[in-house]
Motif scaffolding. Structure first.
Motif, PDB file in Angstrom:
ATOM      1  N   ILE A   1     -54.108 -22.102  29.390  1.00 25.03           N
ATOM      2  CA  ILE A   1     -55.141 -22.978  28.844  1.00 25.03           C
ATOM      3  C   ILE A   1     -56.440 -22.181  28.812  1.00 25.03           C
ATOM      4  CG2 ILE A   1     -55.774 -23.989  31.101  1.00 25.03           C
ATOM      5  CD1 ILE A   1     -56.255 -26.657  29.598  1.00 25.03           C
ATOM      6  N   GLY A   2     -57.244 -22.429  27.784  1.00 20.89           N
ATOM      7  CA  GLY A   2     -58.533 -21.754  27.672  1.00 20.89           C
ATOM      8  C   GLY A   2     -59.464 -22.591  26.807  1.00 20.89           C
ATOM      9  N   TYR A   3     -60.634 -22.038  26.497  1.00 23.81           N
ATOM     10  CA  TYR A   3     -61.565 -22.740  25.604  1.00 23.81           C
ATOM     11  C   TYR A   3     -62.287 -21.725  24.721  1.00 23.81           C
ATOM     12  CZ  TYR A   3     -64.658 -21.544  29.557  1.00 23.81           C
ATOM     13  OH  TYR A   3     -65.313 -20.884  30.574  1.00 23.81           O
ATOM     14  N   VAL A   4     -62.539 -22.132  23.460  1.00 25.16           N
ATOM     15  CA  VAL A   4     -63.160 -21.242  22.477  1.00 25.16           C
ATOM     16  C   VAL A   4     -64.051 -22.054  21.544  1.00 25.16           C
ATOM     17  CG1 VAL A   4     -61.237 -19.600  22.485  1.00 25.16           C
ATOM     18  CG2 VAL A   4     -61.242 -21.468  20.827  1.00 25.16           C
ATOM     19  N   GLY A   5     -64.962 -21.372  20.863  1.00 29.19           N
ATOM     20  CA  GLY A   5     -65.763 -22.013  19.835  1.00 29.19           C
ATOM     21  C   GLY A   5     -64.897 -22.402  18.646  1.00 29.19           C
ATOM     22  N   LEU A   6     -65.303 -23.435  17.940  1.00 32.81           N
ATOM     23  CA  LEU A   6     -64.515 -24.006  16.846  1.00 32.81           C
ATOM     24  C   LEU A   6     -64.137 -22.973  15.785  1.00 32.81           C
ATOM     25  CD1 LEU A   6     -63.412 -26.740  15.800  1.00 32.81           C
ATOM     26  CD2 LEU A   6     -65.562 -27.015  14.566  1.00 32.81           C
ATOM     27  N   ALA A   7     -65.029 -22.056  15.486  1.00 29.94           N
ATOM     28  CA  ALA A   7     -64.777 -21.063  14.424  1.00 29.94           C
ATOM     29  C   ALA A   7     -63.646 -20.102  14.779  1.00 29.94           C
ATOM     30  CB  ALA A   7     -66.053 -20.277  14.127  1.00 29.94           C
ATOM     31  N   TYR A   8     -63.280 -20.033  16.053  1.00 28.72           N
ATOM     32  CA  TYR A   8     -62.225 -19.112  16.485  1.00 28.72           C
ATOM     33  C   TYR A   8     -60.837 -19.732  16.444  1.00 28.72           C
ATOM     34  CZ  TYR A   8     -65.538 -15.581  18.169  1.00 28.72           C
ATOM     35  OH  TYR A   8     -66.511 -14.610  18.245  1.00 28.72           O
ATOM     36  N   LEU A   9     -60.745 -21.039  16.208  1.00 26.89           N
ATOM     37  CA  LEU A   9     -59.432 -21.693  16.197  1.00 26.89           C
ATOM     38  C   LEU A   9     -58.537 -21.117  15.100  1.00 26.89           C
ATOM     39  CD1 LEU A   9     -59.867 -25.545  16.704  1.00 26.89           C
ATOM     40  CD2 LEU A   9     -58.813 -23.904  18.241  1.00 26.89           C
ATOM     41  N   ASN A  10     -57.260 -20.904  15.442  1.00 25.34           N
ATOM     42  CA  ASN A  10     -56.283 -20.481  14.433  1.00 25.34           C
ATOM     43  C   ASN A  10     -54.915 -21.062  14.777  1.00 25.34           C
ATOM     44  OD1 ASN A  10     -54.993 -18.758  16.372  1.00 25.34           O
ATOM     45  ND2 ASN A  10     -56.489 -17.159  15.941  1.00 25.34           N
ATOM     46  N   LYS A  11     -53.922 -20.776  13.956  1.00 21.03           N
ATOM     47  CA  LYS A  11     -52.592 -21.375  14.131  1.00 21.03           C
ATOM     48  C   LYS A  11     -51.795 -20.746  15.257  1.00 21.03           C
ATOM     49  CE  LYS A  11     -52.238 -22.852   9.313  1.00 21.03           C
ATOM     50  NZ  LYS A  11     -51.516 -22.723   8.017  1.00 21.03           N
ATOM     51  N   GLU A  12     -52.325 -19.699  15.860  1.00 23.68           N
ATOM     52  CA  GLU A  12     -51.610 -19.040  16.965  1.00 23.68           C
ATOM     53  C   GLU A  12     -51.790 -19.772  18.289  1.00 23.68           C
ATOM     54  OE1 GLU A  12     -53.383 -15.140  16.502  1.00 23.68           O
ATOM     55  OE2 GLU A  12     -51.571 -14.404  15.531  1.00 23.68           O
ATOM     56  N   VAL A  13     -52.725 -20.730  18.328  1.00 26.98           N
ATOM     57  CA  VAL A  13     -52.952 -21.553  19.516  1.00 26.98           C
ATOM     58  C   VAL A  13     -53.017 -23.017  19.092  1.00 26.98           C
ATOM     59  CG1 VAL A  13     -54.141 -19.741  20.822  1.00 26.98           C
ATOM     60  CG2 VAL A  13     -55.468 -21.264  19.331  1.00 26.98           C
ATOM     61  N   LYS A  14     -52.925 -23.923  20.071  1.00 27.12           N
ATOM     62  CA  LYS A  14     -52.987 -25.362  19.773  1.00 27.12           C
ATOM     63  C   LYS A  14     -54.216 -25.968  20.423  1.00 27.12           C
ATOM     64  CE  LYS A  14     -50.291 -28.612  21.733  1.00 27.12           C
ATOM     65  NZ  LYS A  14     -49.074 -29.382  22.071  1.00 27.12           N
TER      66      LYS A  14
ATOM     67  N   GLY B   1     -78.153 -19.838   3.925  1.00 30.30           N
ATOM     68  CA  GLY B   1     -77.796 -19.457   5.294  1.00 30.30           C
ATOM     69  C   GLY B   1     -77.008 -20.543   6.002  1.00 30.30           C
ATOM     70  N   GLN B   2     -77.380 -21.812   5.798  1.00 30.15           N
ATOM     71  CA  GLN B   2     -76.669 -22.919   6.428  1.00 30.15           C
ATOM     72  C   GLN B   2     -75.283 -23.135   5.813  1.00 30.15           C
ATOM     73  OE1 GLN B   2     -77.821 -25.048   9.310  1.00 30.15           O
ATOM     74  NE2 GLN B   2     -78.591 -22.955   9.356  1.00 30.15           N
ATOM     75  N   GLN B   3     -75.128 -22.775   4.549  1.00 27.82           N
ATOM     76  CA  GLN B   3     -73.806 -22.822   3.930  1.00 27.82           C
ATOM     77  C   GLN B   3     -72.871 -21.825   4.601  1.00 27.82           C
ATOM     78  OE1 GLN B   3     -72.742 -25.080   1.428  1.00 27.82           O
ATOM     79  NE2 GLN B   3     -70.805 -24.283   2.214  1.00 27.82           N
ATOM     80  N   ILE B   4     -73.417 -20.678   5.004  1.00 30.73           N
ATOM     81  CA  ILE B   4     -72.636 -19.670   5.733  1.00 30.73           C
ATOM     82  C   ILE B   4     -72.185 -20.231   7.076  1.00 30.73           C
ATOM     83  CG2 ILE B   4     -72.778 -17.428   6.919  1.00 30.73           C
ATOM     84  CD1 ILE B   4     -74.619 -16.515   4.589  1.00 30.73           C
ATOM     85  N   VAL B   5     -73.077 -20.960   7.761  1.00 27.63           N
ATOM     86  CA  VAL B   5     -72.720 -21.600   9.042  1.00 27.63           C
ATOM     87  C   VAL B   5     -71.495 -22.489   8.848  1.00 27.63           C
ATOM     88  CG1 VAL B   5     -73.477 -23.245  10.817  1.00 27.63           C
ATOM     89  CG2 VAL B   5     -75.073 -21.506   9.969  1.00 27.63           C
ATOM     90  N   ASP B   6     -71.513 -23.296   7.794  1.00 33.58           N
ATOM     91  CA  ASP B   6     -70.376 -24.183   7.498  1.00 33.58           C
ATOM     92  C   ASP B   6     -69.123 -23.390   7.118  1.00 33.58           C
ATOM     93  OD1 ASP B   6     -71.648 -26.636   7.949  1.00 33.58           O
ATOM     94  OD2 ASP B   6     -72.468 -26.710   5.931  1.00 33.58           O
ATOM     95  N   ASN B   7     -69.298 -22.359   6.306  1.00 36.73           N
ATOM     96  CA  ASN B   7     -68.147 -21.570   5.834  1.00 36.73           C
ATOM     97  C   ASN B   7     -67.431 -20.862   6.978  1.00 36.73           C
ATOM     98  OD1 ASN B   7     -68.799 -22.347   3.249  1.00 36.73           O
ATOM     99  ND2 ASN B   7     -69.748 -20.406   2.658  1.00 36.73           N
ATOM    100  N   VAL B   8     -68.185 -20.429   7.979  1.00 39.60           N
ATOM    101  CA  VAL B   8     -67.599 -19.723   9.121  1.00 39.60           C
ATOM    102  C   VAL B   8     -66.767 -20.675   9.979  1.00 39.60           C
ATOM    103  CG1 VAL B   8     -68.164 -18.521  11.274  1.00 39.60           C
ATOM    104  CG2 VAL B   8     -69.295 -17.867   9.169  1.00 39.60           C
ATOM    105  N   GLY B   9     -67.122 -21.971   9.966  1.00 33.74           N
ATOM    106  CA  GLY B   9     -66.359 -22.944  10.751  1.00 33.74           C
ATOM    107  C   GLY B   9     -67.193 -23.672  11.788  1.00 33.74           C
ATOM    108  N   PHE B  10     -68.506 -23.457  11.757  1.00 34.15           N
ATOM    109  CA  PHE B  10     -69.411 -24.213  12.620  1.00 34.15           C
ATOM    110  C   PHE B  10     -70.004 -25.375  11.838  1.00 34.15           C
ATOM    111  CE2 PHE B  10     -69.716 -19.939  14.805  1.00 34.15           C
ATOM    112  CZ  PHE B  10     -69.016 -20.344  15.926  1.00 34.15           C
TER     113      PHE B  10
END
Length: 273
Positions: free
Chosen positions: A193-206, A260-269
């Motif tokens: 178990i761990g914790y990460v920022g939303l932008a780091y989520l991928n299909k390799e973890v749940k 710049g704020q569109q980039i924030v959204d595009n990255v996953g934040f």
């Protein structure tokens, strides 16, 4: 030829006056959570003539670099502490805080783990060592391998304050130097178990669905952060010295702009709450 060269130099100088991005050589250091968005912002800013370098290391590392003068902007996933502000003041600087976006902090497990939901209390008990087997929270009879960020990380401190309610991490919790290392460790370890920022989520973890009231379990997502149903959401910060404002302002203004704020959204934040 000399006359043409002089005209070119004058022309370039005039262009630099018109374009504030030119020759803005800015160094950003700090939060690994902020790293992907800062890198994307720096790349877009570079196309306008700016020059920005970005490195991680943790929020505390970035703020220490800002105090020492070895970076222009500290990126942080937690607010600057009182003692850090004091050190800034002692160095003859005053810190300016800018919120560049928001992040939902996701709790992650191995994809094969049958556990889908955890309460805040259960997370606290796992990270403080009171729950040590997945069968205690409805999972398989398997030891829980607990990962966290290192203590210089703003994510480490935010999780401790808002999820553990300032209780200490258990001594057996494995500290990782970067968010990518947590993703790698969790995907390779069935009991992890761990914790990460939303932008780091991928299909390799749940991602675990989290509840603070013990009834409603919510998935970490941009939508759930925006509608305020997901409970673990935090601002992401840039800090800089007011003495250095003229140098960093073109980049800060770019990050706060619509582009710049569109980039924030595009990255996953999340750009706005």
């Amino acid at each position: 030829m000399l006359k043409k060269l002089k005209s070119l130099v004058v022309g370039l100088g005039f262009f630099a006056l018109l374009n504030p991005f030119v020759n803005a050589q800015i160094v950003i250091k700090g939060s690994d959570t902020c790293l992907p968005v800062s890198q994307q912002e720096a790349e877009a800013f570079g196309k306008k003539g700016g020059n920005v370098t970005v490195t991680g290391g943790g929020s505390g590392v970035g703020i220490a670099a800002l105090i020492s003068g070895s970076c222009d902007i500290a990126q942080a996933s937690r607010p600057m502490k009182f003692d850090e502000k004091q050190k800034m003041s002692e160095a003859g600087k005053n810190a300016k805080e800018v919120i560049i976006g928001y992040d939902a902090l996701a709790v992650i497990v191995h994809p094969d783990n049958i556990v889908k939901n955890l309460t805040r209390q259960q997370l606290e008990q796992i990270y403080t060592g009171k729950i040590t087997n997945w069968k205690e929270v409805g999972g398989a009879d398997m030891k829980i391998v607990v990962y966290c960020r290192e203590s210089s990380s703003g994510t480490y401190e935010f999780f401790k304050e808002h999820v553990l309610k300032n209780k200490n991490y258990a001594t057996f919790v494995l500290s990782m130097p970067a968010t990518g290392a947590i993703i790698q460790s969790v995907k390779q370890t069935k009991g992890a178990i761990g914790y990460v920022g939303l932008a780091y989520l991928n299909k390799e973890v749940k991602a675990i669905h989290v509840s603070y009231d013990g009834k409603t379990f919510v998935e970490p997502s941009v939508l759930n952060a925006k509608n305020k149903t997901y409970p673990i959401v935090r601002p992401l910060y840039y800090y800089y010295s007011i003495n250095n404002e003229k140098k960093v302002k073109p980049f800060i203004d770019f990050v706060k702009s619509n582009e710049g704020q569109q980039i924030v959204d595009n990255v996953g934040f999340i750009s706005h709450l």
